[in-house]
Design an enzyme around this catalytic site. Structure first.
Site, PDB file in Angstrom:
ATOM      1  N   PRO A   1       0.816  -1.205   0.000  1.00  0.00           N
ATOM      2  CA  PRO A   1       0.000   0.000   0.000  1.00  0.00           C
ATOM      3  C   PRO A   1       0.849   1.255   0.000  1.00  0.00           C
ATOM      4  CG  PRO A   1      -0.606  -1.518   1.742  1.00  0.00           C
ATOM      5  CD  PRO A   1       0.722  -1.922   1.245  1.00  0.00           C
ATOM      6  N   GLU A   2       0.514   2.156  -0.912  1.00  0.00           N
ATOM      7  CA  GLU A   2       1.138   3.466  -0.964  1.00  0.00           C
ATOM      8  C   GLU A   2       0.093   4.460  -0.449  1.00  0.00           C
ATOM      9  OE1 GLU A   2       3.081   3.897  -4.814  1.00  0.00           O
ATOM     10  OE2 GLU A   2       3.037   1.732  -5.080  1.00  0.00           O
TER      11      GLU A   2
ATOM     12  N   LYS B   1       2.381   6.814   5.101  1.00  0.00           N
ATOM     13  CA  LYS B   1       1.663   5.553   4.902  1.00  0.00           C
ATOM     14  C   LYS B   1       1.238   4.964   6.237  1.00  0.00           C
ATOM     15  CE  LYS B   1       4.361   4.924   0.707  1.00  0.00           C
ATOM     16  NZ  LYS B   1       5.567   4.312   0.113  1.00  0.00           N
TER      17      LYS B   1
ATOM     18  N   ARG C   1      14.521  -2.265  -7.191  1.00  0.00           N
ATOM     19  CA  ARG C   1      13.071  -2.341  -7.410  1.00  0.00           C
ATOM     20  C   ARG C   1      12.777  -2.495  -8.893  1.00  0.00           C
ATOM     21  NH1 ARG C   1      10.940   0.928  -3.456  1.00  0.00           N
ATOM     22  NH2 ARG C   1       9.181  -0.467  -3.618  1.00  0.00           N
TER      23      ARG C   1
END
Length: 281
Positions: A2-3, A54, A271
């Site tokens: 989740p961002e 977040k 990433r």
DNA sequence: AATTATGTTGCGGT
DNA sequence: AACCGCAACATAAT
């Protein structure tokens, strides 16, 4: 996973159900997932639910604070009596299977409803913090990308101070909070800037463009209820919709929406990074 | 069957 | 101090 948009989606929904609820029981299935004394929680009432970066902040009437970080695979799922009764709820079966093998903590309220913290990879956590501990935690994160204090002037100043890859810079929560891998890839594509570019080689107009795109993708993510790529769910088990409208994330081999070039995937700073080598200069 | 990938962030080393 | 790479962990896909 989740961002900012996913966390904001969760917070908005929690805000509509949790305030006023009294905690009656807590089960900790995985010790690593909960830090604090559960007896300081029991019997207290929830006053507010908010978000910073977040982090999900649940404030209690006692003055204590529940802070939740979902990290990669965390979910907060809320199950009340109406769900138990089914009633054609599309995700009723899934909700009724809770707690599941991935449930790490459950919080029961005095009206019989439950909030489940599921987290496959056990990177996420729930902490019980005093107001000063909460402040210390919040102080570790720069303001959210979408806040006004993250201005063109501020971003330009920070961008000029480093030669790190620009993608790494916009993911740095000491500079600004909220972007994660999906939205960072998308923002760079919309701004037509290569993720490899050294930050201090950006022009002022490129920096402005990138900040605009960063704010825009997060706003769009919020409007679409977040991106459900794998684990993210709304608190009622529903999926978000941003994944249907991604610019580049997960679209390797498909055409760039800017120029029709072919999107490729490369690893940057560990990433997976999706971008268009044709228009992202 | 072993290797590689996954949306986050903190740490330890240079 | 800034920066880089990897570790925390479970699981699915190649």
């Amino acid at each position: 996973m989740p961002e900012l948009p996913e966390v904001e989606t969760v917070v908005r929904r929690l805000r509509s159900v949790l305030p006023g609820k009294e905690v009656s029981a807590i089960k900790v299935y995985k010790q690593k997932s909960f830090m604090g004394d559960i007896y300081e929680l029991i019997g207290t009432r929830i006053t507010q639910v908010n978000r910073k970066a977040k982090l999900i902040h649940i404030e209690l009437k006692s003055g204590k604070n529940v802070l939740v970080h979902l990290k990669m695979t965390g979910q907060l799922i809320y199950v009340d009596e109406s769900v138990r009764l089914g009633g054609g709820h599309p995700t009723a079966d899934w909700l009724q299977a809770l707690p599941s093998t991935h449930t790490r903590v459950s919080i029961t309220f005095s009206d019989g409803s439950n909030l489940y913290f599921n987290d496959q990879r056990i990177f996420g956590w729930i902490r019980l913090l005093s107001p000063s501990e909460l402040e210390n935690e919040f102080a570790r994160y720069a303001p959210d990308v979408i806040e006004e204090s993250i201005s063109d002037e501020y971003f330009w100043d920070r961008v000029q101070r480093t030669s790190r890859a620009i993608k790494v810079v916009i993911l740095d929560s000491k500079i600004m909070s909220g972007l994660g891998n999906i939205y960072a890839c998308d923002a760079l594509n919309i701004a037509q800037i290569s993720p490899y570019r050294k930050a201090n080689t950006l022009s002022k107009s490129e920096a402005d463009r990138l900040l605009d795109a960063s704010k825009a993708v997060l706003q769009k993510g919020i409007e679409l209820g977040g991106a459900t790529i794998e684990h993210f769910r709304h608190i009622d088990g529903f999926s978000g919709n941003y994944q249907k409208e991604v610019a580049v994330y997960g679209r390797e081999g498909e055409p760039c929406l800017n120029c029709g070039g072919t999107i490729i995937k490369e690893k940057i700073a560990g990433r997976g990074t999706y971008f268009c080598p044709n228009c992202q200069i």
